[in-house]
Structures are given as structure tokens and as C-alpha cells.
Write a protein that holds these residues in place. Structure first.
Motif, PDB file in Angstrom:
ATOM      1  N   VAL A 164     -11.453  -3.151   3.586  1.00  0.00           N
ATOM      2  CA  VAL A 164     -10.342  -2.846   4.493  1.00  0.00           C
ATOM      3  C   VAL A 164     -10.254  -3.910   5.586  1.00  0.00           C
ATOM      4  O   VAL A 164      -9.169  -4.444   5.857  1.00  0.00           O
ATOM      5  CB  VAL A 164     -10.500  -1.439   5.117  1.00  0.00           C
ATOM      6  N   TYR A 218      -3.500   4.302   6.324  1.00  0.00           N
ATOM      7  CA  TYR A 218      -2.172   4.248   6.945  1.00  0.00           C
ATOM      8  C   TYR A 218      -1.068   4.512   5.950  1.00  0.00           C
ATOM      9  O   TYR A 218       0.094   4.598   6.331  1.00  0.00           O
ATOM     10  CB  TYR A 218      -1.958   2.973   7.749  1.00  0.00           C
ATOM     11  N   SER A 219      -1.429   4.640   4.687  1.00  0.00           N
ATOM     12  CA  SER A 219      -0.410   4.907   3.682  1.00  0.00           C
ATOM     13  C   SER A 219      -0.520   6.351   3.201  1.00  0.00           C
ATOM     14  O   SER A 219      -1.541   6.760   2.638  1.00  0.00           O
ATOM     15  CB  SER A 219      -0.599   3.934   2.511  1.00  0.00           C
ATOM     16  N   TYR A 279      -4.680  -2.283  -8.854  1.00  0.00           N
ATOM     17  CA  TYR A 279      -5.127  -3.339  -7.932  1.00  0.00           C
ATOM     18  C   TYR A 279      -6.603  -3.664  -8.122  1.00  0.00           C
ATOM     19  O   TYR A 279      -7.020  -4.806  -7.947  1.00  0.00           O
ATOM     20  CB  TYR A 279      -4.790  -2.977  -6.473  1.00  0.00           C
ATOM     21  N   THR A 316      -1.056   6.601  -0.458  1.00  0.00           N
ATOM     22  CA  THR A 316      -2.451   6.378  -0.862  1.00  0.00           C
ATOM     23  C   THR A 316      -3.276   7.628  -0.625  1.00  0.00           C
ATOM     24  O   THR A 316      -4.093   8.025  -1.471  1.00  0.00           O
ATOM     25  CB  THR A 316      -3.034   5.185  -0.063  1.00  0.00           C
ATOM     26  N   TRP A 333       0.830  -1.222   0.000  1.00  0.00           N
ATOM     27  CA  TRP A 333       0.000   0.000   0.000  1.00  0.00           C
ATOM     28  C   TRP A 333       0.855   1.259   0.000  1.00  0.00           C
ATOM     29  O   TRP A 333       0.420   2.300  -0.486  1.00  0.00           O
ATOM     30  CB  TRP A 333      -0.988  -0.015   1.176  1.00  0.00           C
ATOM     31  N   LEU A 369      -6.858  -6.562   7.199  1.00  0.00           N
ATOM     32  CA  LEU A 369      -6.224  -6.289   8.500  1.00  0.00           C
ATOM     33  C   LEU A 369      -5.703  -7.589   9.113  1.00  0.00           C
ATOM     34  O   LEU A 369      -6.254  -8.666   8.856  1.00  0.00           O
ATOM     35  CB  LEU A 369      -7.237  -5.629   9.442  1.00  0.00           C
TER      36      LEU A 369
HETATM   37  C1  LIG Z   1      -8.167  -3.101  -0.659  1.00  0.00           C
HETATM   38  S1  LIG Z   1      -7.847  -1.419  -0.452  1.00  0.00           S
HETATM   39  C2  LIG Z   1      -9.491  -0.737  -0.491  1.00  0.00           C
HETATM   40  C3  LIG Z   1      -9.502   0.690  -0.944  1.00  0.00           C
HETATM   41  C4  LIG Z   1     -10.887   1.283  -1.174  1.00  0.00           C
HETATM   42  N1  LIG Z   1     -11.662   1.322   0.025  1.00  0.00           N
HETATM   43  C5  LIG Z   1     -11.607   0.516  -2.253  1.00  0.00           C
HETATM   44  O1  LIG Z   1     -12.576  -0.167  -1.973  1.00  0.00           O
HETATM   45  O2  LIG Z   1     -11.163   0.613  -3.391  1.00  0.00           O
HETATM   46  C6  LIG Z   1      -7.394  -1.324   1.242  1.00  0.00           C
HETATM   47  C7  LIG Z   1      -7.085   0.079   1.715  1.00  0.00           C
HETATM   48  O3  LIG Z   1      -6.914   0.033   3.124  1.00  0.00           O
HETATM   49  C8  LIG Z   1      -5.700   0.629   3.492  1.00  0.00           C
HETATM   50  N2  LIG Z   1      -5.246  -0.063   4.700  1.00  0.00           N
HETATM   51  C9  LIG Z   1      -4.848  -1.346   4.834  1.00  0.00           C
HETATM   52  N3  LIG Z   1      -4.508  -1.596   6.104  1.00  0.00           N
HETATM   53  C10 LIG Z   1      -4.714  -0.443   6.785  1.00  0.00           C
HETATM   54  C11 LIG Z   1      -4.552  -0.068   8.136  1.00  0.00           C
HETATM   55  N4  LIG Z   1      -4.110  -0.937   9.068  1.00  0.00           N
HETATM   56  N5  LIG Z   1      -4.860   1.195   8.485  1.00  0.00           N
HETATM   57  C12 LIG Z   1      -5.319   2.087   7.577  1.00  0.00           C
HETATM   58  N6  LIG Z   1      -5.472   1.793   6.284  1.00  0.00           N
HETATM   59  C13 LIG Z   1      -5.190   0.537   5.893  1.00  0.00           C
HETATM   60  C14 LIG Z   1      -4.785   0.474   2.292  1.00  0.00           C
HETATM   61  O4  LIG Z   1      -3.741   1.432   2.290  1.00  0.00           O
HETATM   62  C15 LIG Z   1      -5.793   0.664   1.149  1.00  0.00           C
HETATM   63  O5  LIG Z   1      -5.980   2.013   0.851  1.00  0.00           O
END
Ligand SMILES: C[S@@+](CC[C@H](N)C(=O)[O-])C[C@H]1O[C@@H](n2cnc3c(N)ncnc32)[C@H](O)[C@@H]1O
Length: 482
Positions: A275, A227-228, A144, A231, A130, A279
């Protein structure tokens, strides 16, 4: 021996099961499996739908007691999707050799010690993805979203967004009619990706607000969290037309309250799509009334180490330290950024997880994620099968319990994701982990999340996402109980 079928792919099960049975009996006759071992063996036929995953075709998972001594319990998992009759015997023998006491075959380069998957190095790879998404996408030539079923995020589905806007507008209207409408209406999206959803949502909301002349739009205060940082930067153009309302915040979805405590009890809507399934997570096995905690160790098969080391001219004994450099984002160490990204993609493709089961003598000693404890888990397990393997969804659970206090008494949390809503589903399929491009995914234990949120005084329900044919997504809604 018990043979368990963990999926609904009848044809694959019908062809694989006799091969597995025949091979196991012949291995026993040849002395590779002791009778005692056979008596306790459980063979599970899985179907792993993710083409990229962390499994060898066959794995053997040895049980241990809480003192670290081997327990007389072993599971073998066969991926019926990858298995081929010609290799089955060799695959079973290889897996058994790893589960035997004594010196281990030297065909794996471990990347860590055995531990809960929650803290495994694989999450560092996920975070790197990310943070360096553009690099990965440039190298692979696709975004992605293209890897998702349907080729786009369900979060961007126009009708779903229109319905969400309509529901939210209706809530504000109702609050206004009761003189409850706050001066500032806070909205949070966590894990924003490209920001597309929030951009579309705000376009739609502004349009509706203008049509109905309600003047709610200027009251909105919108927080985009991820967290990125890369992004978050990438998401800015998508909400350019609404820049005056939007703020961008680096936050960890596992603990939104930490960064947003100033919004306690103030947020009207928190949204996340795809999201929770990204995790940190871990699994638990229930067997004969006992619970076993699945520990994992990430490794690279030595044959892959040799192949990658030769392609990138890295001495084999420096591979481990080069992976640490990679995870710190030093792509240029590999000759050029492109070569570094290429190295990253090859390593990620090769990463596997080996497993062992550690018995929990005493449930209260289990390092539960916040929000869960022995009592809640025992309650949930009362209705659950006596023999099954399930996800704790630790990251999603912690995210949930550390988001709920942000909600205004009339506010709600909306999470679009792949949920297991009935605990029995765990016996009918594989729910992760899988690899999706450079990231990881696990289905979320919605049944457990519901139990925990309801005990904390919230109502939870799941609605199927009916906006895309064949979608496996559900929408979780949570509101404070009145
Ligand atoms: C699969 S993408 C989904 C993005 C968007 N919501 C979508 O549906 O297209 C996951 C998103 O969650 C963020 N992310 C993953 N783990 C995270 C965390 N622990 N805290 C905050 N953001 C997180 C990633 O950076 C990414 O932007």
C-alpha cells in the motif's frame, strides 16, 4: 559534462555510454548544444525496469530558481533499457527542444500544470483503478496480482502469515501473563485488496488459539480499511467465516487517524502490504549542496492523441474533456462500458510525465509532508551523497505518522513493501514511478521513514521477506520505544 551511471546493468551501460558521448559531442559541434550548456550538463543513464512507465527514452530536465527563472542547470536522463542507437540522436534532439526557452514543440497534450507529483492527475488514474478494478480486470483478462512478481501478493504467503500469527499470539500470551490483556483486541489492515490475507490470518489465528486453548480469538475486533468501497465489498467473501469479528471502513491510508481516532492507543496490530508504494509521492534532487524539488506535468504525446482519437471517434480537441469524464467513471460516454474501459487503458498506457527542477532557496519554506521538516531532512542528508535524486515518499510518511498514535503501548505496525533502506541505494537503481496495470508504484524511502518514526519515539527495523525466493519486499516493524 558529467555522465552518471545510475544502475548495475553493466552490459547496457558499456554499450550505451559511448553512443551517448559520441552523439552529445556531435550535437555540440553542430551547434545544438552550447559550450556553456555542455559545461553544466549532467547526463544520467538509468535502467527503468518497469515495462510500463512515464518516461520517453530521453528526457531533459531544466532547472529553475524559486522565482521561476531558468537556472543554469540541466539534467538529461537516458533509459538504457529502451534506447536504440538508431534513434538516440533524434531522441536527444527532441528532449533538448523541450528544454529550450521560447516556443515549445507542439507534440504534447498537457493534462495539467507543472506541480509536485504528490498532487498530479496520475493519482486520479490510480484511484479510478482501485474503484473500478473489476472493469479493468475483465477487459485485460487478468487479475492485478498476476502482474506482481511471483504472481501473487507477498501478503498472502502462508508461512509469512503463520509467523505473523505466531508472533501476535506470543504477544497476547505475554500480556495475559502480566494481566495486561485488553478485553477487546483491535487489529487493523489498511489497503485490503481481495481480503485474502486477513481471511488466511484469521483462519490461522483461530486454529492456533484452539490448539492452545487460550480463548483470544473471540476477543478480536478486526477492521478492514480501504479507500475503495468496491474493494471493501470484494474483500467480504474472504473473511466470511469470521464475519462476527470484522468491520469494513472506507478510509484514506494517508490519514488513518482521521477515521479511526476512537481507537487511539488501542490497536494491537496495524498491517499493510503493498500500500505504501501506491501512495502519492514526489522526488527531490540534491546537487552541489542545493536541493531541487522535481515538479511534473502529465501529458499525452500528440501522436498518441491522434491514434486514440481516431480509434474512439473523438475529435482531438475534446480529448482533454473526455479524460475528465473518464476519471469521473462515465465509461458509457464512449459507446459502451467495454469501450470506455478500453479507452481508459489506452490513455493510461500513453500518459507520460515531463519534469522540471525548482530550486529551494530556503528549506523551511518547502511544503513538507506532515512528520518531516527542514531539520529532520538536513539530518538525514548529512550521511547522504552530495549528488543524488531521492523520493520523499510523502504519502507513506504521512500514513506512518498518522497511524502510530493508534498503537497500543505494546502494539505494533507491520508494513510489507518495497523499501529503500539505505539512502545510497538511490544511486544504484530506479525506484519509480512505474505503472502496474492501472496503478502506480514507487519504492518507499524507508531510511527517511525510520528517521521520522525514531524521532517520534518509535523503534523501527526492517526484516527481509525471506518467504519468496528473489523477493524485493522487506517488512517494516514499528513499536513504541520503552
Ligand atoms: C496493491 S493493492 C494491495 C492489496 C493487498 N494488500 C495485497 O497485498 O494484495 C493496494 C490496495 O491499497 C488500496 N489503496 C490505495 N491507496 C489507498 C489510500 N490512499 N487509502 C486507502 N487505501 C488505498 C487499494 O484500493 C488496494 O486495495
Amino acid at each position: 559534462m558529467i555522465l552518471k551511471l545510475n544502475h548495475l546493468q553493466g552490459k547496457a551501460a558499456a554499450t550505451t555510454a559511448p553512443d551517448v558521448i559520441e552523439t552529445i559531442y556531435s550535437l555540440m559541434e553542430e551547434g545544438h548544444i552550447e559550450k556553456d550548456q555542455f559545461a553544466r550538463l549532467q547526463i544520467e543513464l538509468d535502467w527503468i525496469q518497469y515495462k510500463q512507465n512515464f518516461r520517453e527514452v530521453v528526457i531533459a530536465t531544466q532547472g529553475y530558481n524559486s522565482q521561476g527563472h531558468r537556472a543554469p542547470m540541466m539534467d538529461m536522463h537516458v533509459d538504457t533499457r529502451q534506447v536504440s542507437p538508431d534513434c538516440l540522436r533524434a531522441d536527444l534532439l527532441r528532449a533538448l527542444a523541450h528544454a529550450k526557452p521560447g516556443p515549445q514543440p507542439q507534440d504534447r497534450l498537457p493534462l495539467e500544470d507543472f506541480q509536485s507529483m504528490r498532487s498530479s492527475i496520475v493519482w486520479e488514474f490510480n484511484k479510478l483503478y482501485w474503484n473500478r478494478l473489476k472493469d479493468w480486470e475483465t477487459m485485460s483478462g487478468r487479475g492485478y496480482e498476476q502482474a506482481l512478481p511471483g504472481g501473487q501478493s507477498d501478503g498472502h504467503q502462508p508461512q509469512a502469515i503463520a509467523d505473523s500469527v505466531g508472533d501476535f499470539w506470543t504477544l497476547l500470551r505475554d500480556m495475559e501473563s502480566k494481566n495486561q490483556l485488553p478485553q477487546e483486541v483491535f487489529l487493523v489492515e489498511i489497503g485490503v485488496g481481495t481480503g485474502t490475507r486477513m481471511g488466511l490470518w484469521l483462519d490461522k489465528f483461530r486454529q492456533l488459539d484452539q490448539q492452545r486453548d487460550t480463548k483470544y480469538y473471540p476477543k478480536l475486533k478486526v477492521l478492514l480499511g480501504d479507500y475503495s468501497l468496491a474493494t471493501l465489498d470484494m474483500s467480504r467473501p474472504a473473511v466470511r467465516d469470521h464475519a462476527d469479528l470484522c468491520s469494513f471502513l472506507v478510509l484514506d491510508a494517508i490519514n488513518p487517524l482521521k477515521s479511526l481516532s476512537f481507537l487511539r492507543y488501542k490497536v494491537m496490530l496495524v498491517h499493510s502490504t503493498n500500500v505504501y508504494d501506491n501512495l502519492p509521492d514526489e522526488e527531490v534532487v540534491r546537487r552541489d549542496g542545493r536541493l531541487y524539488f522535481v515538479q511534473v506535468r502529465a501529458y499525452l504525446p500528440v501522436a498518441e492523441v491522434a491514434r486514440i482519437a481516431s480509434a474512439f471517434e473523438i475529435p482531438g480537441d475534446r480529448m482533454r474533456s473526455q479524460i475528465d469524464r473518464l476519471l469521473e467513471g462515465h465509461f458509457e460516454d464512449f459507446g459502451s462500458r467495454e469501450r470506455g474501459v478500453n479507452f481508459w487503458q489506452e490513455i493510461w498506457k500513453a500518459v507520460r510525465l515531463e519534469e522540471r527542477l525548482v530550486q529551494l532557496e530556503d528549506l523551511p519554506e518547502f511544503p513538507f509532508p506532515e512528520g518531516l521538516d527542514a531539520g529532520k531532512l538536513e539530518d538525514m542528508l548529512q550521511q547522504a551523497p552530495a549528488d543524488f535524486r531521492f523520493h520523499l515518499s510523502s504519502g507513506a510518511l504521512e500514513s506512518l505518522v498518522r497511524t502510530l498514535p493508534l498503537l497500543h503501548p505494546r502494539g505494533y505496525l507491520q508494513v510489507q513493501d518495497i523499501f529503500v533502506t539505505d539512502i545510497n541505494q538511490y544511486r544504484l537503481g530506479f525506484f519509480g514511478p512505474g505503472k502496474l496495470e492501472g496503478s502506480l508504484l514507487n519504492w518507499v524511502n524507508g531510511a527517511l521513514l525510520k528517521e521520522v518514526a525514531e524521532r517520534a519515539g518509535y523503534d523501527v527495523h526492517f526484516a527481509p521477506f525471506h518467504y519468496r525466493k528473489g523477493s524485493r519486499t522487506s517488512i517494516l516493524y514499528t513499536t513504541r520505544r520503552e
